[in-house]
Design a protein around this motif. Structure first.
Motif: not given
Length: 277
Positions: A80, A83-86, A88-89
């Motif tokens: 997290p 890669d916060p976007l990863g 989130t996905a």
């Protein structure tokens, strides 16, 4: 609730749990849920009460990163922090699968065995199930702060485990909240059974069938296994008291077997292991 020792014990126990394993990040979910749903008083006081636990969690995370722990470029883990976007996905994909596994099944790891097309069907079925469950829970959540506590704790405890692929073992901490929420829901439906309507009642019966019936059957099987173990232990002790040698012991024990084929099989296996008969 004014218990002063709790101010010290909550962060201390959280620190001990975090030092035991990163799965304990989910334990902090219930500290947050308590401040949000159960604790009384103005919000600034509730947030201040979270301060020691937040500092413990932040210190652990900074130390965790400084020591080089984490994940990068892995197909199984999403960091997290990196890669916060990863992440989130991953939450969008994995949280419904975990919730479905927690409340109804199949186990979340089944999702990994499916082809991509079947995975989409599984995810949509999980999402539909969660929506139905949410609709059934809304009236209870509106009136019961303890139900809100268990629900929020469960959802927050799911977030950290979404960093990896879904497995049943990851539901340990989220399952605590699910257990509490299920108990509050069944109690509410029973106490207000003449006023809740047919939909919450059907959901309650379904959940009871999914969770309580297997628990009763498992307990019955455990009692039976314990009884059979006690009978076998008594039989072995009585036979050992009569026998004067190892060979005689097994021979006397074999006499307790009624079927002659099973008796010969038992003696043959004992001979192959001990070489004494």
């Amino acid at each position: 609730d004014g218990w002063r020792w709790g101010v010290l014990l909550a962060p201390a126990l959280l620190l001990g749990a975090l030092l035991a394993g990163e799965l304990a990040v989910g334990a902090g979910a219930y500290i947050v849920a308590y401040a949000v749903c159960i604790e009384r008083g103005p919000w600034h006081r509730r947030i201040a009460g979270l301060g020691p636990s937040v500092l413990i969690g932040l210190g652990w995370w900074l130390t965790y990163r400084a020591l080089g722990f984490g994940a990068y470029g892995s197909a199984w883990y999403v960091d997290p922090g990196r890669d916060p976007l990863g992440f989130t996905a991953a939450v969008v994909e994995r949280a419904p699968i975990l919730l479905l596994g927690q409340w109804a099944g199949p186990p979340p790891e089944f999702y990994l065995m499916f082809a991509p097309s079947a995975q989409r069907v599984h995810w949509l079925a999980a999402l539909a199930f969660i929506l139905v469950l949410g609709v059934a829970f809304v009236p209870l959540l509106r009136r019961d702060r303890f139900a809100r506590f268990w629900a929020l704790g469960m959802l927050l405890a799911l977030l950290p485990v979404c960093a990896t692929v879904p497995f049943d073992r990851l539901l340990l901490l989220a399952g605590v909240g699910a257990l509490g929420l299920l108990a509050r829901y069944l109690l509410w439906v029973w106490q207000a059974r003449r006023a809740v309507g047919w939909f919450p009642a059907i959901v309650a019966v379904a959940l009871a069938g999914l969770h309580l019936a297997p628990a009763v059957l498992e307990r019955t099987e455990a009692d039976l296994a314990q009884y059979l173990g006690a009978v076998a232990s008594t039989l072995v002790r009585r036979t050992a008291a009569r026998a004067h040698s190892e060979a005689e012991f097994y021979t006397l024990l074999a006499e307790q077997i009624d079927d002659p084929v099973d008796r010969r099989t038992f003696l043959r296996r004992v001979t192959s292991v001990s070489g004494r008969l």
